[in-house]
Scaffold this motif. Structure first.
Motif, short mmCIF file in Angstrom:
data_model
loop_
_atom_site.label_atom_id
_atom_site.label_comp_id
_atom_site.label_asym_id
_atom_site.label_seq_id
_atom_site.Cartn_x
_atom_site.Cartn_y
_atom_site.Cartn_z
N ALA A 1 0.88 -1.22 -0.03
CA ALA A 1 0.09 -0.03 0.08
C ALA A 1 0.90 1.13 0.11
O ALA A 1 0.54 2.18 -0.56
N GLY A 2 2.11 1.06 0.42
CA GLY A 2 3.00 2.29 0.81
C GLY A 2 3.89 2.38 -0.36
O GLY A 2 4.66 3.32 -0.39
N CYS A 3 4.05 1.56 -1.31
CA CYS A 3 5.10 1.46 -2.24
C CYS A 3 4.61 1.06 -3.73
O CYS A 3 5.39 1.14 -4.53
N GLN A 4 3.19 0.70 -4.01
CA GLN A 4 2.99 0.26 -5.25
C GLN A 4 1.95 1.51 -5.68
O GLN A 4 1.08 1.74 -5.05
N VAL A 5 2.33 2.15 -7.03
CA VAL A 5 1.24 2.95 -7.42
C VAL A 5 0.31 2.54 -8.19
O VAL A 5 0.55 1.21 -9.09
N ALA A 6 -0.97 2.83 -8.08
CA ALA A 6 -2.23 2.23 -8.93
C ALA A 6 -1.79 2.13 -10.46
O ALA A 6 -1.38 3.26 -10.89
N ALA A 7 -2.18 1.19 -11.06
CA ALA A 7 -1.77 0.97 -12.33
C ALA A 7 -3.26 1.55 -13.12
O ALA A 7 -4.21 1.59 -12.62
N PRO A 8 -2.88 2.42 -14.27
CA PRO A 8 -4.07 2.79 -15.06
C PRO A 8 -4.95 1.58 -15.46
O PRO A 8 -4.51 0.46 -15.29
N GLN A 9 -6.12 2.21 -15.67
CA GLN A 9 -7.32 1.10 -15.77
C GLN A 9 -7.02 -0.06 -16.85
O GLN A 9 -7.22 -1.06 -16.92
N ALA A 10 -6.45 0.51 -18.07
CA ALA A 10 -6.19 -0.43 -19.40
C ALA A 10 -4.78 -0.67 -19.67
O ALA A 10 -4.41 -0.98 -20.61
N ALA A 11 -4.03 -0.47 -18.42
CA ALA A 11 -2.49 -0.51 -18.73
C ALA A 11 -2.18 -1.85 -19.07
O ALA A 11 -2.75 -2.87 -18.59
N VAL A 12 -1.23 -2.13 -20.18
CA VAL A 12 -1.03 -3.35 -20.49
C VAL A 12 0.41 -3.81 -19.90
O VAL A 12 1.42 -2.94 -20.13
N PRO A 13 0.48 -4.64 -19.08
CA PRO A 13 1.66 -5.01 -18.17
C PRO A 13 2.87 -5.19 -19.31
O PRO A 13 2.63 -5.77 -20.21
N GLU A 14 3.93 -4.76 -18.68
CA GLU A 14 5.62 -4.91 -19.53
C GLU A 14 5.87 -6.32 -19.25
O GLU A 14 6.01 -6.65 -18.08
N VAL A 15 5.67 -7.21 -20.40
CA VAL A 15 6.25 -8.58 -19.91
C VAL A 15 7.46 -8.82 -20.75
O VAL A 15 7.73 -8.74 -21.72
N VAL A 16 8.70 -9.30 -20.24
CA VAL A 16 9.89 -9.62 -20.66
C VAL A 16 10.09 -11.04 -21.04
O VAL A 16 9.91 -12.01 -20.03
N ASP A 17 10.38 -11.36 -22.28
CA ASP A 17 10.66 -12.81 -22.54
C ASP A 17 11.65 -12.74 -23.51
O ASP A 17 12.51 -11.76 -23.84
N GLY A 18 12.01 -13.82 -24.23
CA GLY A 18 13.04 -14.00 -25.11
C GLY A 18 14.39 -14.43 -24.60
O GLY A 18 15.64 -14.20 -25.13
N GLY A 19 14.29 -14.87 -23.44
CA GLY A 19 15.35 -15.71 -22.77
C GLY A 19 15.89 -16.86 -23.50
O GLY A 19 15.16 -17.34 -24.27
N VAL A 20 16.98 -17.38 -23.04
CA VAL A 20 17.75 -18.62 -23.70
C VAL A 20 17.19 -19.82 -22.81
O VAL A 20 17.11 -19.82 -21.53
N ARG A 21 16.90 -20.77 -23.55
CA ARG A 21 16.44 -21.84 -22.73
C ARG A 21 17.67 -22.53 -22.31
O ARG A 21 18.73 -22.66 -22.78
N LEU A 22 17.47 -23.41 -21.10
CA LEU A 22 18.44 -24.07 -20.45
C LEU A 22 19.31 -25.08 -21.56
O LEU A 22 20.38 -25.01 -21.26
N VAL A 23 18.58 -25.90 -22.36
CA VAL A 23 19.23 -26.79 -23.33
C VAL A 23 19.91 -26.05 -24.37
O VAL A 23 20.69 -26.53 -24.81
#
Length: 394
Positions: free
Chosen positions: A48-70
């Protein structure tokens, strides 16, 4: 037909062989983590003291594209590696059935709180918990188009444009929920205030409360419970079986590259940090993080020193644990100002091998402890960050 989610959980635990001697999950048996409800207490006291409310329709930033273990190049000495790493999913897209399944409705069930609930309509679903696990399950079952809103932890792009019903951190907003006219709410006790849940029931909305526990041991249980609630028990059983098999296969893959000698294994501590609120916890036995660390072929140092659950960090405990590496959530690390800020905020960390080598591994808050159908991919990304750190960040 009336179904008890608690009974279904017990049947599933027996049927899926978790207690079998020699099964890949045997090391995890007995650590049935009550992570959701316990972490919710921490979240309620800090976000409650450290997270700002997100905009109603904000699209979360998702990071992918990492290398698989294999495909990753392993370092010769994981213990001696210097520098931080970020665990990144190789692929964040969620697989869905080719054909949208038809829920078998109505279904009457007894949820995890002993409340009898009848579900007659799954056209407008809210699946809400502090980890984003239930919404991911609903989507992967093939009912993504029925989701009408999301919680702050549901960060996968497929639902990113849906309106938030947890507009201030992880607090449920009754007005936002009612505005979406849900025909079914699936939740657990990790979100609150609970009066909002009761208000939804009073408004005539079926609310199914599933298990709040999150660990490697009960991924299939949560899937079964969500699938039962939406009238797709057979599809849920198939998804649960597939997810369990993927997790076991990934654990075996990691075990093949992790040091066989316990003395050579990475010593890992999971820290929950919220720098803006001055909150620093270490997770130990029965926290959920312990099973994750064990699955990564590492030693959970908090469990080793007898640290149970999640407790405020103290200098003596951290120094005596002597971790080679610390796991943190990405937003938590950012809240301290990065690795330098974390070391400044926790001076005792500087006296550990992890601090001396700046060996900090972070992963998205919405992924690292989500324990759902994507758990095998989370393990894969973390294993790359531990054993092939140069390949972990795209």
């Amino acid at each position: 037909m009336e179904i008890s989610l608690g009974a279904a959980r017990r049947r599933r635990a027996t049927a899926n062989g978790l207690q079998m001697t020699g099964h890949p999950r045997t090391a995890r048996t007995g650590a049935r983590a009550l992570l959701a409800s316990a972490l919710a207490v921490v979240v309620a006291a800090t976000l409650a003291g450290c997270q700002v409310a997100a905009p109603q329709a904000a699209v979360p930033e998702v990071v992918d594209g990492g290398v698989r273990l294999v495909d990753a190049t392993l370092v010769d000495d994981p213990k001696g590696h210097v520098g931080p790493s970020t665990a990144v999913l190789a692929e964040s897209a969620i697989p869905v059935p080719d054909v949208v399944p038809e829920p078998a409705l109505p279904v009457t069930l007894t949820d995890m709180q002993g409340t009898e609930v009848t579900v007659t309509d799954t056209s407008r679903i809210l699946a809400l918990d502090v980890y984003g696990t239930t919404s991911r399950i609903v989507y992967e079952l093939g009912l993504g188009d029925s989701l009408v809103g999301r919680d702050a932890s549901s960060s996968f792009p497929e639902v990113g444009g849906l309106p938030l019903v947890t507009q201030s951190g992880h607090d449920l907003n009754a007005e936002a929920i009612l505005a979406l006219s849900p025909t079914l709410i699936i939740t657990d006790t990790s979100l609150g205030p609970w009066d909002v849940v009761l208000q939804m029931r009073d408004a005539g909305i079926p609310v199914v409360v599933v298990d709040s526990e999150r660990s490697l041991e009960n991924v299939d249980t949560i899937i079964d419970q969500v699938a039962t609630a939406v009238g797709l028990p057979e599809e849920g059983a198939a998804l649960a079986e597939r997810s369990a098999a993927q997790i076991d296969a990934k654990i075996a893959e990691i075990a093949a590259i992790a040091p066989q000698d316990p003395a050579e294994r990475l010593r890992v501590a999971f820290l929950y940090v919220r720098g803006q609120a001055g909150v620093y916890y270490m997770f130990g036995t029965d926290s959920g993080a312990d099973t994750l660390i064990t699955a990564l072929g590492a030693t959970d140092v908090a469990t080793e020193i007898g640290w149970t659950g999640m407790r405020p960090l103290n200098d003596e405990g951290l120094v005596s644990a002597a971790p080679d590496l610390v796991l943190v959530m990405t937003k938590g690390l950012e809240s301290t100002g990065g690795v330098d800020g974390l070391l400044d905020a926790i001076p005792a960390l500087q006296s550990t091998p992890a601090g001396e080598n700046r060996r900090v591994v972070d992963m998205s808050d919405d992924e690292i402890l989500s324990y759902g159908p994507g758990t095998a991919d989370v393990l894969d990304a973390l294993a790359v960050a531990l054993y092939a750190p140069g390949a972990s960040t795209p």
